[in-house]
Scaffold this active site. Structure first.
Site, PDB file in Angstrom:
ATOM      1  N   CYS A 172       0.656  -1.229   0.029  1.00  0.00           N
ATOM      2  CA  CYS A 172      -0.003  -0.022   0.036  1.00  0.00           C
ATOM      3  C   CYS A 172       0.863   1.434   0.155  1.00  0.00           C
ATOM      4  CB  CYS A 172      -0.940  -0.188   1.254  1.00  0.00           C
ATOM      5  SG  CYS A 172      -0.388  -0.797   2.880  1.00  0.00           S
ATOM      6  N   HIS A 188      -1.110   6.945   4.643  1.00  0.00           N
ATOM      7  CA  HIS A 188       0.043   5.955   4.358  1.00  0.00           C
ATOM      8  C   HIS A 188       1.169   6.558   3.734  1.00  0.00           C
ATOM      9  CE1 HIS A 188       0.004   1.281   5.194  1.00  0.00           C
ATOM     10  NE2 HIS A 188       0.307   2.371   6.214  1.00  0.00           N
TER      11      HIS A 188
END
Ligand code: NAG
Ligand code: NAG
Length: 501
Positions: free
Chosen positions: A56, A119
């Site tokens: 991710c 993230h």
């Protein structure tokens, strides 16, 4: 009629680890994604669309910079061919020298919001509002937990620059029942943002990065137990329903024809979470963490009524990095010329059906693992230079999938003589082409020069995912004092992060 701006604004969405095979339109037998399937029927499906990394953080950094993680620094050199990401201990994040899509869209007057998981680094200097976003509602890291706030803090949830609570505390996730209201909260944030910008007549960019399909998967009560595919399917159904609501709001506001929407995912479904919390990568081999097709191939749908023709399939080789370049193009902007950009403008493919030659590179960390040659002609080959390990430290990335000599449990080098698969008749990478076949030699002749050229010209960025330190975890995020939720960090001990995937 009510379109606020002649230039198309655009919500993009990046979903966590939803697999290519999770969409009804891609063949999922339960057909539980009616809204995404309708989106494809009203728009264009890209079956050959890829992530820039099977994990991710690097994938999202690539989406927002239009650059491979090896260039933008979202990789590690602590070990070869390992995927790094941004857990709480990570010291690094997106470098200031990188130009992110929302920073560039500002030049054209766009207001940008991220809803969901960021993230790209959780320390304040890396936050979305420091990198071009005007608004943020969501979390800097994955929703793992619950933690006891002594060995590790629970992950904070932010509104803009300050935390408003933590997962498992103000934002409950019930691991037993799988109940959480986060997708509904994220949906409301998206709808409110769109309404506000439409009312103000401002062009907008919404990055709707929901994470219900990432373990621990969750859904709200009305969706729990409604799927034939278990809790993971419940999460998919809620995301699908939310997509439907977003698209119908665009209709209600009469901005369908001035709003470009793209749906995709950041990496393949995590088979490590199967069977209870893992999705489907359709016919493709293995999943998240690997550079087999199952880790890198993504569901992808473009929707822009009146512009992108309905019910079309484009065989353009696409990448999440193309959303960067395509979005700039939609806003009438050019990508920065002072750096290598890997994203391609998809408008010719979408508006004129014109396919552009471009390679696809499959990286794990600092290592190029595989490539697809630029022309996705009748041969549709892919060359594997190195096989990723099918398991690491006992974690199986390919459960139930055993292809002799391919899903090996150690990393296998084939750089000298790549193994080439014909993805047209062998999407599952089961039957490497014979080395002495003309088909093999032809494919090798197409891929080798492209790989050599790419590697010769590559200037790797400074790796950002090498150093970890428990002291940098989310102990005392900005805003914690107002909530009485500041925790005391331990002593700083910087060390090399160890990457088990
Ligand atoms: C979700 O929202 C409903 C309705 O407000 C509430 O009853 C329920 O407790 C919430 N669930 C969680 C896990 O937060
Ligand atoms: C995978 O297949 C090979 C050969 O077909 C066999 O030798 C091996 O035991 C299998 N491994 C697993 C884990 O099933």
């Amino acid at each position: 009629a009510g379109a606020p701006n002649p230039k198309p604004p655009e919500p993009i969405r990046g979903l966590l680890g939803m697999g290519w095979g999770d969409l009804g339109v891609n063949g999922e037998p339960s057909r539980e994604t009616p809204n995404l399937d309708r989106m494809a029927a009203e728009g264009m499906l890209f079956p050959n669309f890829y992530s820039a990394n099977p994990l991710c953080s690097p994938s999202r950094a690539a989406l927002l910079t239009g650059r491979l993680p090896i260039r933008n620094g979202f990789y590690t050199t602590n070990a070869h061919a390992r995927n790094g990401y941004t857990p709480q201990e990570i010291v690094g994040g997106i470098p200031d020298s990188e130009l992110l899509l929302p920073e560039l869209l500002k030049e054209a007057g766009y207001v940008s919001k991220i809803v969901g998981k960021w993230h790209l680094g959780h320390r304040p200097q890396f936050h979305p509002l420091k990198h071009g976003f005007d608004e943020w509602f969501g979390s800097p890291n994955c929703h793992f937990g619950p933690y006891n706030n002594r060995a590790r803090p629970n992950i904070p949830v932010y509104r803009d620059r300050e935390m408003v609570g933590r997962f498992y505390e103000e934002f409950p996730i019930n691991l037993k029942t799988g109940e959480a209201n986060l997708t509904q909260i994220y949906l409301q944030e998206a709808l409110d943002f769109i309404k506000t910008q439409q009312a103000r007549g401002r062009p907008f960019f919404l990055y709707w990065a929901v994470d219900a399909t990432h373990a621990p998967v969750y859904a709200s009560k009305p969706f729990l137990g409604t799927s034939r595919r278990g809790r993971y399917g419940d999460a998919v159904r809620e995301v699908d329903d939310s997509v439907g609501r977003i698209l119908s709001l665009l209709g209600d506001l009469r901005i369908r024809e001035s709003t470009f929407v793209f749906f995709t995912s950041d990496n393949g479904a995590a088979l490590v979470s199967a069977p209870r919390q893992g999705g489907s990568n359709g016919p493709f081999l293995c999943g998240k963490q690997t550079t087999f097709e199952g880790g890198m191939r993504e569901p992808a749908i473009a929707w822009w009524p009146g512009h992108v023709p309905a019910a079309q399939v484009s065989y353009q080789l696409g990448s999440v990095m193309d959303l960067f370049t395509t979005s700039l193009s939609l806003a009438g902007l050019k990508p920065p010329s002072d750096r290598a950009i890997d994203g391609l403008d998809l408008l010719p493919a979408m508006l004129q059906g014109r396919l552009t030659d471009r390679p696809i590179f499959y990286y794990r960390g600092n290592t190029l693992m595989a490539g697809r040659p630029p022309r996705a002609g009748s041969g549709v080959p892919r060359a594997s230079l190195t096989f990723p390990p099918a398991s690491l430290q006992g974690v199986d990335f390919c459960p139930g999938q055993n292809v002799s000599g391919v899903t090996t449990h150690t990393q296998e080098e084939h750089t000298e003589l790549p193994l080439i698969f014909h993805l047209g008749r062998d999407p599952g990478e089961r039957y490497p082409l014979r080395f002495d076949s003309t088909e093999y030699l032809d494919a090798l002749g197409r891929i080798s020069p492209v790989v050599r050229q790419h590697q010769a010209a590559l200037v790797p960025g400074q790796p950002q995912l090498n150093v970890c330190d428990r002291a940098v975890m989310n102990w005392a995020p900005p805003g914690c004092e107002k909530l009485g939720k500041c925790l005391t960090p331990p002593e700083s001990v910087p060390e090399k992060c160890s990457w088990p995937h």
